[in-house]
Design an enzyme around this catalytic site. Sequence first.
Site, PDB file in Angstrom:
ATOM      1  CE1 TYR A 166     -10.434   2.962   8.870  1.00  0.00           C
ATOM      2  CE2 TYR A 166     -10.263   5.297   9.391  1.00  0.00           C
ATOM      3  CZ  TYR A 166      -9.676   4.107   9.005  1.00  0.00           C
ATOM      4  OH  TYR A 166      -8.328   4.076   8.754  1.00  0.00           O
TER       5      TYR A 166
ATOM      6  N   GLY B 270       0.826  -1.214   0.000  1.00  0.00           N
ATOM      7  CA  GLY B 270       0.000   0.000   0.000  1.00  0.00           C
ATOM      8  C   GLY B 270       0.850   1.249   0.000  1.00  0.00           C
ATOM      9  CG  PHE B 271       0.236   6.083   0.640  1.00  0.00           C
ATOM     10  CD1 PHE B 271       1.324   6.700   0.033  1.00  0.00           C
ATOM     11  CD2 PHE B 271      -0.428   6.760   1.666  1.00  0.00           C
ATOM     12  CE1 PHE B 271       1.755   7.961   0.443  1.00  0.00           C
ATOM     13  CE2 PHE B 271      -0.020   8.014   2.073  1.00  0.00           C
ATOM     14  CZ  PHE B 271       1.085   8.607   1.474  1.00  0.00           C
ATOM     15  CB  ILE B 272       1.876   4.242   4.865  1.00  0.00           C
ATOM     16  CG1 ILE B 272       1.016   5.515   4.748  1.00  0.00           C
ATOM     17  CG2 ILE B 272       2.910   4.405   5.985  1.00  0.00           C
ATOM     18  CD1 ILE B 272       0.200   5.848   5.982  1.00  0.00           C
TER      19      ILE B 272
ATOM     20  CG  LEU C 296       1.511  -0.354   8.020  1.00  0.00           C
ATOM     21  CD1 LEU C 296       2.395   0.304   6.965  1.00  0.00           C
ATOM     22  CD2 LEU C 296       1.265   0.634   9.146  1.00  0.00           C
TER      23      LEU C 296
ATOM     24  CB  ALA D 243      -1.493   1.595  11.227  1.00  0.00           C
TER      25      ALA D 243
ATOM     26  CE  LYS E 134      -7.412   1.148  11.174  1.00  0.00           C
ATOM     27  NZ  LYS E 134      -6.242   0.239  11.171  1.00  0.00           N
TER      28      LYS E 134
ATOM     29  CG  ASP F 293      -0.912  -5.447   0.234  1.00  0.00           C
ATOM     30  OD1 ASP F 293      -2.012  -5.569  -0.326  1.00  0.00           O
ATOM     31  OD2 ASP F 293      -0.472  -4.352   0.639  1.00  0.00           O
TER      32      ASP F 293
ATOM     33  N   GLY G 132      -3.731  -1.958  -2.308  1.00  0.00           N
ATOM     34  CA  GLY G 132      -2.305  -1.797  -2.610  1.00  0.00           C
ATOM     35  C   GLY G 132      -1.998  -2.352  -3.982  1.00  0.00           C
TER      36      GLY G 132
END
Length: 335
Positions: free
Chosen positions: A150, A11-13, A77, A118, A154, A32, A37
Amino acid sequence: MSSFLITGGAGFIGSHLADALLKNGQRVMVLDDLSSGSISNLAQVRSEERLEIVPESIHNRGVLAEMVDRADVIFHLAARVGVFNIIESPVETIMNNIGGTEVVLKAAQKKRKTVIVASTSEVYGKSEAVPFREDGDLTLGPSARSRWSYAASKLVDEFLALAYWREFRVPTVVVRLFNTIGPRQIGRYGMVAPRFVTQALSGQDLTVYGTGRQSRCFTYVSDVVEWLLLLASEPRAIGGVFNLGNPREITIEDLARRVIAVCDAKVGIRYIPYEQAYEEGFEDMERRVPDISKVVELTGYAPRVGLDEALLRIRQWMETERVLERSARFKYTHA
Ligand code: UDP
């Protein structure tokens, strides 16, 4: 050399974190499911022998357990993120986020592996205690508004991570990420920065939701990665919760203006009511500013990359990678 497992590593991060770890000479395993991603995020490091990519879901417990066993540290993540995802697939989002964290923590429990979990600044909800401190109260909206599911999911992840530390001595660290931006982030699930840059570069007016006077704090991805690396090797971080964000605040309207300037675009700004952009009765948060004294004190690191520089790097990435040409449908609709 240590071994790091990154769930959501394509993914991005996650992919930026993989880049940094490999650059530091470490071994990296990426797990993943490629739902949001992409392997292309790891293209620049794919031939690296110290990198292993497993395109599987974290819900494949056998695969996960085996990879956790081989890891010294796990960065968890993998999650469903983005406001559109939450509104369109609430069940999937809730179950994936809570269930995913549970299986990772359970797998880590066996040999007490360190897990960095995360979380998100969204957990502060509608709190007005700006800047937000990690020990401050969290003010979520009603359960009838799906957006808050969401944050709730989390938050359960956070409670679970801290409980695994308290009850089973699994070393866990919770990080609350504040609107991270940079190359490889995509706008499909709602994220405002790549959406605005895409619109500016393709000659469309930027679509600001609501009045545009709501604000956010945008953090460049390399600053987040730096903090993640420092926290993972800091024993005093264990059992703690940390805000990771750049405290510099900007309204969304001003962000739109900055994007237009950085992209040299001849476009305007179009205002769209929240109900049209998201759903009836949508609730946004007005301000979201981190107090980062806790993480700065512990790691000695403060954000280095400014907003214009961050936007410029996103622009350059979209241009050099031909992101707009490759994306089949880059006109975002609001119907
Ligand atoms: N936003 C916007 N236009 C877009 C996407 C988002 O004006 O095309 C607004 C959104 O309503 C919110 C802010 O930008 O007020 C940040 O949205 P994002 O989804 O990036 O993150 P979050 O709401 O989770 O902070």
